[in-house]
Scaffold this active site. Structure first.
Site, short mmCIF file in Angstrom:
data_model
loop_
_atom_site.label_atom_id
_atom_site.label_comp_id
_atom_site.label_asym_id
_atom_site.label_seq_id
_atom_site.Cartn_x
_atom_site.Cartn_y
_atom_site.Cartn_z
CB SER A 1 -0.94 -0.01 1.21
OG SER A 1 -0.19 -0.07 2.40
CE LYS B 1 0.67 10.47 -1.80
NZ LYS B 1 0.13 9.30 -1.07
#
Lengths: 209, 209
Positions: free
Chosen positions: B128, B167
């Site tokens: 993921s 991120k």
DNA sequence: GATATTTTAGAACATTTGTGCTATGATTAA
DNA sequence: TTAATCATAGCACAAATGTTCTAAAATATC
């Protein structure tokens, strides 16, 4: 007297080295092998002695239950012999210093001397030093040097007599006065070239009970 | 993975404390009693494991033959759980920090962080996080903080989606841009109040073969 | 869910290791 | 010298201590 035998000194150093290498203390049999001792009981015996003199803690019935306790605040100097009337005054020489075996070791606190170099100990036998207030059994700590200041006590050899005594030394160059610690006794003056300074006295130790 | 179990950590601390007190290492049975372990063989088993992971040297057949080797240059941080698609992103809380039992411990070199406070590790399950170049089995080292500088990688929760990703974060106040490590994928911009910074990423560790 | 791997338990065993005992030689004291 | 104390030797014993083995429980893997 709080000194340890040569064998005990060897054992102590072996233990130190062993711990240095292994991070854990040696067993009795490690010491036996490392110090070439014939029996475990002898090791145990000497470990108990070292415990009595405070050099290590021993946790009985515990394997490797040793702990070095002696602070490193003491210098080790050799006990070179005895001062006795009629016997020659022992002096350190190269052989004495290198011949470690069989010598007793005396611990001198750092506060007392700056360096153990040239320092040795003598045990007094008999009352020949009584006029220096030094009696039988006392331990005299000496430093081998001919450099003594006026008033200091030193081991002095009177060449013409071939006798050696402990006296306070006063010199004006040509003549040297030797003054007993016991002021009741009279001082004597000699020509300086008849006097040989053997060692100066650093201290006198008397162990009682 | 070079981590040790909680029991091994307890054993290690017991050994350290024991040596601190006694100056010699504990026996297997000392450890057994001190750590409430049922069998000597379990102690021996874990000591062998600790030797494999390099935390100590073990001198076999030598009583108390233990030597701690691990330098203290590592911090220990907890492995709090796994990152997996669909699962909630694990975060440390008071319970997690105090509940030491059953947690795996990860060692972080001092050079990597200044303090282990708020630092934890997560193990990645599945792919993921592939767009952050993080793959299955990787270990992500995180620090719980909402204070991240522009460009740093962080675990970010997009509130409207109730999704969490890793991120690079750029914020100008009103808007926050989330940029994948994989530049092939496009960055996305959100209103800052729709974004929650959970933790910043300190490192990613991948153990191969 | 079935299987393999890891971890824990318990006990017996063999070695390690400290202790105790007796004897002998060495040194010291009287 | 004689006796007493200290130091060393050797050996046997008991306790301490690491090892080994089997089995069960827990965990991970597929």
């Amino acid at each position: 007297m709080k000194s340890i035998s040569e064998r005990q000194k060897i054992i102590l150093e072996f233990i130190q080295d062993f711990i240095e290498v292994n991070d854990y203390p040696p067993t009795i049999r490690d010491i036996q092998a490392g110090c070439n001792i014939s029996s475990t009981s002898v090791v145990s015996y000497n470990l108990d002695k070292l415990k009595e003199t405070g050099y290590l803690d021993r946790n009985s019935e515990v394997s490797r239950g040793l702990k070095l306790t002696k602070n490193n605040s003491d210098f080790s100097v050799p006990l070179l012999g005895t001062i006795a009337a009629g016997s020659p005054f022992p002096l350190p020489d190269n052989d004495t210093w290198s011949d470690v075996n069989g010598q007793e070791i005396i611990e001198i606190p750092h506060s007392m001397i700056n360096s153990p170099d040239g320092v040795y100990a003598l045990k007094v036998k008999g009352e020949s030093m009584i006029d220096a207030f030094i009696s039988d059994g006392d331990l005299v700590i000496m430093e081998q040097t001919s450099n003594v200041r006026n008033g200091q006590m030193a081991a002095v050899r009177i060449i013409s007599d071939d006798s050696t005594t402990l006296k306070h030394v006063y010199s004006d160059g040509e003549y040297t006065k030797l003054e007993p610690a016991n002021k009741q006794m009279k001082a004597m003056t000699f020509e300086s070239n008849n006097i040989q300074i053997l060692s100066k006295v650093i201290g006198v130790w008397r162990y009682l009970g």
